[in-house]
Design an enzyme around this catalytic site. Structure first.
Site, PDB file in Angstrom:
ATOM      1  N   GLU A  92     -13.946 -33.743   5.035  1.00  0.00           N
ATOM      2  CA  GLU A  92     -14.417 -32.464   5.761  1.00  0.00           C
ATOM      3  C   GLU A  92     -13.839 -32.472   6.905  1.00  0.00           C
ATOM      4  OE1 GLU A  92     -18.393 -34.220   6.038  1.00  0.00           O
ATOM      5  OE2 GLU A  92     -18.175 -34.143   8.088  1.00  0.00           O
ATOM      6  N   CYS A 105     -11.810 -30.550  14.418  1.00  0.00           N
ATOM      7  CA  CYS A 105     -12.129 -32.077  14.376  1.00  0.00           C
ATOM      8  C   CYS A 105     -11.745 -32.374  12.794  1.00  0.00           C
ATOM      9  CB  CYS A 105     -13.514 -32.241  14.533  1.00  0.00           C
ATOM     10  SG  CYS A 105     -14.037 -34.385  14.451  1.00  0.00           S
ATOM     11  N   CYS A 112     -14.137 -44.622   5.042  1.00  0.00           N
ATOM     12  CA  CYS A 112     -13.376 -45.581   6.455  1.00  0.00           C
ATOM     13  C   CYS A 112     -14.192 -47.005   6.044  1.00  0.00           C
ATOM     14  CB  CYS A 112     -14.316 -44.881   7.511  1.00  0.00           C
ATOM     15  SG  CYS A 112     -13.772 -45.942   9.196  1.00  0.00           S
ATOM     16  N   CYS A 116     -19.314 -49.144  10.593  1.00  0.00           N
ATOM     17  CA  CYS A 116     -20.326 -48.666  11.750  1.00  0.00           C
ATOM     18  C   CYS A 116     -21.922 -48.386  11.066  1.00  0.00           C
ATOM     19  CB  CYS A 116     -19.891 -47.590  12.666  1.00  0.00           C
ATOM     20  SG  CYS A 116     -18.472 -48.020  13.462  1.00  0.00           S
ATOM     21  N   CYS A 119     -23.069 -44.429  10.951  1.00  0.00           N
ATOM     22  CA  CYS A 119     -22.236 -43.576  10.529  1.00  0.00           C
ATOM     23  C   CYS A 119     -21.999 -43.392   8.917  1.00  0.00           C
ATOM     24  CB  CYS A 119     -20.744 -44.063  10.922  1.00  0.00           C
ATOM     25  SG  CYS A 119     -19.517 -42.827  10.645  1.00  0.00           S
ATOM     26  N   GLY A 159     -13.185 -41.688   9.065  1.00  0.00           N
ATOM     27  CA  GLY A 159     -12.073 -42.411   9.049  1.00  0.00           C
ATOM     28  C   GLY A 159     -11.579 -42.873  10.460  1.00  0.00           C
ATOM     29  N   GLU A 160     -10.941 -44.092  10.491  1.00  0.00           N
ATOM     30  CA  GLU A 160     -10.455 -44.709  11.828  1.00  0.00           C
ATOM     31  C   GLU A 160      -9.130 -44.367  11.913  1.00  0.00           C
ATOM     32  OE1 GLU A 160     -11.484 -46.004  14.536  1.00  0.00           O
ATOM     33  OE2 GLU A 160      -9.091 -46.425  14.955  1.00  0.00           O
ATOM     34  N   SER A 191     -10.029 -40.418  18.696  1.00  0.00           N
ATOM     35  CA  SER A 191     -11.196 -41.498  18.782  1.00  0.00           C
ATOM     36  C   SER A 191     -10.982 -42.630  18.025  1.00  0.00           C
ATOM     37  CB  SER A 191     -12.416 -40.676  18.512  1.00  0.00           C
ATOM     38  OG  SER A 191     -13.546 -41.395  18.666  1.00  0.00           O
ATOM     39  N   HIS A 216     -20.634 -47.743  22.290  1.00  0.00           N
ATOM     40  CA  HIS A 216     -21.791 -47.862  21.961  1.00  0.00           C
ATOM     41  C   HIS A 216     -22.601 -49.041  22.121  1.00  0.00           C
ATOM     42  CE1 HIS A 216     -20.343 -44.496  19.866  1.00  0.00           C
ATOM     43  NE2 HIS A 216     -19.751 -45.009  18.915  1.00  0.00           N
ATOM     44  N   ASN A 290     -27.044 -38.790  15.570  1.00  0.00           N
ATOM     45  CA  ASN A 290     -27.494 -38.009  14.687  1.00  0.00           C
ATOM     46  C   ASN A 290     -28.064 -39.057  13.545  1.00  0.00           C
ATOM     47  OD1 ASN A 290     -26.820 -35.167  14.701  1.00  0.00           O
ATOM     48  ND2 ASN A 290     -24.754 -35.822  15.237  1.00  0.00           N
ATOM     49  N   CYS A 333     -21.074 -37.214  11.435  1.00  0.00           N
ATOM     50  CA  CYS A 333     -19.984 -37.657  11.012  1.00  0.00           C
ATOM     51  C   CYS A 333     -19.912 -38.023   9.261  1.00  0.00           C
ATOM     52  CB  CYS A 333     -19.336 -38.513  11.917  1.00  0.00           C
ATOM     53  SG  CYS A 333     -17.677 -39.121  11.658  1.00  0.00           S
TER      54      CYS A 333
HETATM   55  N1  SAH Z   1     -13.149 -44.239  13.726  1.00  0.00           N
HETATM   56  C1  SAH Z   1     -13.274 -43.235  14.876  1.00  0.00           C
HETATM   57  C2  SAH Z   1     -13.444 -41.764  15.089  1.00  0.00           C
HETATM   58  C3  SAH Z   1     -14.454 -41.270  13.879  1.00  0.00           C
HETATM   59  S1  SAH Z   1     -16.030 -41.382  14.469  1.00  0.00           S
HETATM   60  C4  SAH Z   1     -14.352 -43.904  15.910  1.00  0.00           C
HETATM   61  O1  SAH Z   1     -14.927 -44.789  15.653  1.00  0.00           O
HETATM   62  O2  SAH Z   1     -14.276 -43.419  17.076  1.00  0.00           O
HETATM   63  C5  SAH Z   1     -16.325 -40.177  15.760  1.00  0.00           C
HETATM   64  C6  SAH Z   1     -17.267 -40.742  16.832  1.00  0.00           C
HETATM   65  O3  SAH Z   1     -18.774 -40.418  16.044  1.00  0.00           O
HETATM   66  C7  SAH Z   1     -17.531 -42.059  17.060  1.00  0.00           C
HETATM   67  O4  SAH Z   1     -17.699 -42.235  18.346  1.00  0.00           O
HETATM   68  C8  SAH Z   1     -18.630 -42.523  16.181  1.00  0.00           C
HETATM   69  O5  SAH Z   1     -19.162 -43.757  16.568  1.00  0.00           O
HETATM   70  C9  SAH Z   1     -19.570 -41.402  16.134  1.00  0.00           C
HETATM   71  N2  SAH Z   1     -20.498 -41.302  15.314  1.00  0.00           N
HETATM   72  C10 SAH Z   1     -20.372 -41.708  14.005  1.00  0.00           C
HETATM   73  N3  SAH Z   1     -21.640 -41.378  13.297  1.00  0.00           N
HETATM   74  C11 SAH Z   1     -22.581 -40.743  14.485  1.00  0.00           C
HETATM   75  C12 SAH Z   1     -24.003 -40.698  14.170  1.00  0.00           C
HETATM   76  N4  SAH Z   1     -24.831 -40.604  13.030  1.00  0.00           N
HETATM   77  N5  SAH Z   1     -24.541 -40.285  15.303  1.00  0.00           N
HETATM   78  C13 SAH Z   1     -23.726 -40.015  16.560  1.00  0.00           C
HETATM   79  N6  SAH Z   1     -22.609 -40.652  16.588  1.00  0.00           N
HETATM   80  C14 SAH Z   1     -21.883 -41.037  15.638  1.00  0.00           C
END
Ligand code: SAH
Length: 354
Positions: A92, A105, A112, A116, A119, A159-160, A191, A216, A290, A333
């Protein structure tokens, strides 16, 4: 394996075709069709001779993404796109309309492996990394379909990116190429959850992109509860790496902090964050989490978010509360892709040519 010619820079493309006996200027034409005119197939490349097309068909592959579906938010500010990769996996991308232009984006991997907790992108683990061509195509398809120039890119989808380092760097080289979409490095944000050695590698390339760190939490103990990567790299190591990044590139960093009710949104966390970031000239994005249905995380209350923000601002830190755009279309995400994979998105599949 066939050569993915859309992942080659112009020099590499030239080498590839001249070694097969074709004149070098043909690479300029091919490159222009792929990266400027954004065509989907060899058929459309009207000035490319038949024998070169045949050679490419046999020895190379022209990676294109197939549009599966897209959802638009009611206010029109955000659209989520699902694309199918050549091997059938689905990714996506998100298009956002801002005053200053169109931002896309993109995903950097299929799934991934960072894990986290909040996520949706990581729930099924990592399937594979994306090739540079597959990152480019997300932008190319969106620009072609909407007819509007994309001016900003955030590598913040599934993804990272620093877990796919070489392809990320190649992607940046190609998307900023003046013979392609010529997007300025300054309009690109990457990011990361904080892969320390690769933050340093990135710093040494001295690019003008913006690096965003998903923090975070303000201490390691709390961070480990929501981000497994914290078991590998401490916040102190991340801070050292980001200081180095700033020293080498002169680019100020952005820190992301997703506020989760009762997890990381207490005022002690705000003070901890202040101690980490005050005086660095960094920017911090507060993102009300979210909620995803697989986990029981909730957003902090409005008053709480503002108090959190005020504590940071009192120490002179730049803070933005990033309201979710398009929450009505699975904005979190990886959520749309997840719903699609689970069979919860019913769509009429669209066949695109190429
Ligand atoms: N892997 C990278 C980029 C992808 S995530 C990273 O970790 O930065 C992009 C951003 O969205 C990150 O800050 C991640 O922690 C945040 N994110 C992911 N899921 C989320 C959610 N459900 N609510 C809020 N932020 C979220």
């Amino acid at each position: 394996m066939k050569t993915d010619i859309k992942s080659l820079n112009k020099q590499e493309l030239k080498k590839f075709i001249t070694e097969a006996g074709f004149p070098g200027f043909r690479a300029d034409q091919l490159y222009d069709w792929m990266h400027k005119k954004l065509v989907l197939s060899l058929d459309e490349m009207s000035n490319v001779p038949k024998d070169l097309k045949t050679f490419i068909q046999n020895e190379a592959e022209l990676v294109t993404l197939q549009h599966v579906t897209h959802l638009e938010s009611k206010d029109g500010s955000t659209a989520k796109f699902l694309f199918r990769l050549p091997d059938g996996h689905v990714i996506e991308s998100v298009r956002m309309v801002y005053k200053h232009g169109i931002s896309v984006c993109i995903s950097s991997q299929v799934g991934c492996r960072m894990g986290c907790r909040f996520c949706a992108s990581t729930l099924g683990g990592l399937v594979r990394s994306l090739a540079p061509s597959e990152m480019l195509e997300q932008i190319y398809r969106i620009q072609q379909m909407t007819g509007e120039r994309v001016s900003n890119i955030v590598v913040m989808g599934t993804g990272e990116p620093l877990d796919n380092f070489d392809n990320l760097i190649k992607f940046i080289e190609l998307i900023t190429d003046e013979n392609g979409l010529n997007i300025s490095q300054r309009n690109i944000t990457v990011s990361t959850c904080g892969i320390v050695p690769n933050i340093k590698r990135l710093a040494d390339l001295d690019l003008s992109i913006t690096l965003a760190i998903s923090l975070h939490a303000s201490n390691d103990e709390e961070r480990k509860k929501i981000m497994p990567v914290a078991n590998k790299y401490s916040i102190a190591e991340i801070m050292e790496a980001t200081d180095y990044y700033f020293k080498v590139t002169g680019r100020r960093l952005t820190f992301e902090y997703s506020l989760i009710a009762g997890e990381n949104d207490d005022l002690k966390s705000a003070e901890g964050l202040t101690r980490l970031l005050a005086g660095k000239g960094a920017h911090i994005n507060l993102i009300p989490v979210n909620p995803i249905k697989e986990r029981d995380y909730k957003q902090s209350g409005e008053g709480h978010i503002v108090r959190f923000k005020n504590i940071l601002e009192k120490s002179g830190i730049n803070v933005t509360i990033r309201r979710e755009m398009g929450a009505d279309i699975d904005a979190a995400c990886g959520q749309l892709r997840k719903d699609y994979m689970d069979g919860n998105v019913t769509i009429k599949e669209e066949e695109s040519k190429g």
